[in-house]
Design an enzyme around this catalytic site. Structure first.
Site, mmCIF file in Angstrom:
data_model
loop_
_atom_site.group_PDB
_atom_site.id
_atom_site.type_symbol
_atom_site.label_atom_id
_atom_site.label_comp_id
_atom_site.label_asym_id
_atom_site.label_seq_id
_atom_site.Cartn_x
_atom_site.Cartn_y
_atom_site.Cartn_z
ATOM 1 N N ASP A 200 -19.470 -0.560 16.438
ATOM 2 C CA ASP A 200 -19.127 -1.870 16.182
ATOM 3 C C ASP A 200 -19.495 -2.740 17.534
ATOM 4 O O ASP A 200 -18.623 -2.716 18.637
ATOM 5 C CB ASP A 200 -17.965 -2.187 15.469
ATOM 6 C CG ASP A 200 -17.513 -3.857 15.446
ATOM 7 O OD1 ASP A 200 -18.407 -4.489 15.725
ATOM 8 O OD2 ASP A 200 -16.316 -3.802 15.157
ATOM 9 N N GLN A 203 -18.526 -7.589 19.736
ATOM 10 C CA GLN A 203 -17.895 -8.117 21.104
ATOM 11 C C GLN A 203 -18.925 -7.606 22.233
ATOM 12 O O GLN A 203 -18.674 -8.380 23.186
ATOM 13 C CB GLN A 203 -16.635 -7.702 21.182
ATOM 14 C CG GLN A 203 -15.489 -8.166 20.084
ATOM 15 C CD GLN A 203 -15.407 -9.625 20.122
ATOM 16 O OE1 GLN A 203 -15.829 -10.418 21.147
ATOM 17 N NE2 GLN A 203 -14.972 -10.040 18.968
#
Lengths: 406, 150
Positions: A200, A203
């Site tokens: 993921d 960020q």
């Protein structure tokens, strides 16, 4: 050319605005980043000069729109270090990308008794889709622990990877703690047991250079809106051979080769996963955002944010009663904290009146809050357009909070 | 700064620091849990009801200054009231905190609770001010369900 944050700041029209009569100090880019003029222009230019549906018309406008979308796909493939642009799938956001993998790849490969391995620092988007899958399949969600600084315990992680592990799903950078995970190590350990790895990267992509080939992962996801692109468009990158073997996610137009009432056949990748008309202008806007950060240079952006992280950490540690949540050695410019005697929600309101936008709450990472024994934190997150002056404003704002709750 | 002082009045700051009726009263016979998932506030309200009158009330939990002070002042306000009077008081309180900041605040009958008039300027904080109240109403309904502001 050296990176000039003041100049970059002027690229973002919203940052010239005032909030409650004060200059806006935007410290919530980890939730969503602001948009530079070039992205706003690119989106509006699609509607002004080349808008039509893609992959359909034989007319000039449709071809232009299709080319613009495919050009964005190529830019993103380059940006991620992906071997092929057809490995880049457009989705709505990182959340949808994770759900896509959960509903296609994982549905095919995960059964009763199998395991999905995540870490304790995941965003809800990298927990809940796997929980839903486990409920449906009888698989088990395993959680690799983190230490008191918010770092993954790699040895514990390694113990949890077994032949039952059918997928490892980890954040590249934690949204609540700022921790940068050792993805290369994680991939190496997972590989030993043949477990594919989904990263993921929501960020990570706005703040550092990402190279999926170098990381060695199998899937990498991110949201456009966090990398200064429009909201409503995100990316799933996956290795071509995995994507090709996966069933489609949603059925509909664009993803088919032929349809009869008896049977439909599907397109190859990437179109197999892109049913329906996508966010055409959003995709083009994301391409412009990628051009923008690439133009500034990801390494220069990372160096600037590193300076801000050190400056802000030192300044905040000097605030009496303030405790940092997340002090990893390898950390991005995300600073979660609590302040003695003042609830994060009250901190957020008082800072808002000073024109300072911070996120308060659990940051869609309730297990992280539980791990550190706090119901919520305040979080200041920095991006390329922030400066040391923003940190000074935050510290002055926290002084006001302390006055109120003295 | 005036909005800030209006929101964080000294009564609110005092009740945040030293919440009244914090804990479970000895004869409590109804309770309910409430939470505000967005900010992590959690509260449990305990009540004892006799002949449709709230004879004892207390709360436990953790939350921001507005939700803690609101729950604290609420317990002071509702003790000794009939259940239907509690409902009417909630109606007035809710109307106050959700009314337009441009209008004259309707503070009649609210007593000390009028210190929450400042919440009108902060729509994001209305949920904090009403969490204790929603939880109390759930407890009075006798349903042991969790109420949520979401």
């Amino acid at each position: 050319m050296t990176f000039d944050p003041e100049r970059a700041r002027r690229d973002f029209p919203i940052l010239a605005h005032k909030v409650h009569g004060k200059p806006l100090v935007f410290l919530d880019s980890a939730a969503s980043a602001q948009k530079p003029e070039c992205v706003i222009e690119a989106v509006s230019d699609v509607y002004r000069s080349c808008y039509a549906n893609i992959e359909r018309g034989v007319y000039e406008l449709s071809l232009r729109a299709t080319d613009a979308v495919e050009a964005a796909r190529c830019k993103i493939a380059d940006f991620l270090g992906a071997p092929e642009s057809r490995e880049v799938i457009f989705v709505r956001n990182a959340t949808e990308a994770i759900n896509l993998v959960a509903r296609t790849y994982a549905r095919q490969h995960v059964g009763e008794g199998d395991e999905i391995l995540v870490t304790h620092m995941e965003h809800h988007a990298n927990i809940v889709p796997w929980q839903m899958l486990c409920e449906e399949t009888g698989a088990r969600l395993r959680v690799a622990p983190i230490d008191d600084r918010g770092q993954l315990l790699l040895e514990e992680f390694a113990k949890l990877v077994t032949p039952r592990t059918k997928l490892v799903a980890v954040a590249h950078i934690s949204n609540a703690l700022g921790t940068i995970n050792p993805v290369e190590e994680i991939v190496r350990i997972a590989r030993e047991h043949g477990a594919p790895v989904l990263v993921d990267g929501a960020q990570a992509v706005p703040h550092q250079r990402v190279d999926v080939a170098g990381l060695g992962c199998d899937f990498y996801v991110f949201s456009g809106h966090k990398v200064f692109g429009p909201s409503g468009v995100g990316v799933l990158w996956g290795r071509a051979e995995l994507l090709e073997a996966m069933p489609p996610f949603m059925g509909g137009g664009s993803m088919i080769r032929s349809v009869t009432f008896e049977k439909s056949t599907y397109q190859g990748i990437p179109h197999k996963f892109e049913a329906g008309t996508p966010d055409i202008a959003g995709i083009v806007g994301l391409g412009a955002a990628i051009d923008y950060v690439s133009g500034l240079g990801l390494d220069a952006i990372a160096a600037h944010e590193r300076d801000l992280l050190i400056y802000a950490t030192n300044a905040l540690e000097a605030v009496p009663g303030l405790r940092l949540i997340g002090t990893a050695e390898r950390k991005a410019a995300v600073i979660s904290f609590v302040l003695e005697g003042a609830h994060p929600h009250d901190i957020g309101t008082i800072l808002d009146l000073e024109g300072i936008a911070v996120r308060t709450g659990h940051h869609c990472a309730q297990p992280v809050m539980d791990r550190f024994g706090v119901p919520a934190t305040a979080r200041a997150s920095f991006a390329l357009y922030n400066s040391r002056a923003d940190v000074d404003a935050l510290v002055a704002g926290l002084e006001k909070v302390r006055e109120v709750f003295a | 700064m005036s909005e800030l002082r209006e929101l964080y009045q000294s009564v609110i700051l005092d009740h945040n620091k030293r919440p009244r009726n914090f804990g479970e009263p000895p004869n409590a016979d109804h309770s309910a849990d409430g939470d505000n998932p967005l900010c992590g506030d959690k509260i449990t309200v305990h009540v004892a009801v006799k002949d449709d009158v709230v004879t004892e009330v207390g709360f436990v939990g953790e939350g921001c200054a507005i939700s803690t002070a609101s729950a604290s002042l609420m317990t002071e306000a509702v003790k000794g009231l009939g259940v239907d009077e509690v409902e009417r008081l909630f109606g007035k309180f809710h109307a106050l905190v959700t009314s337009s900041p441009q209008s004259e605040p309707a503070i009649g009958g609210l007593g000390k609770l009028q210190v929450f008039a400042g919440v009108r300027e902060f729509p994001m904080r209305v949920k904090c001010a009403t969490l204790g109240w929603h939880t109390l109403r759930a407890a009075l309904e006798g349903t042991d369900r969790t109420v949520s502001t979401e």
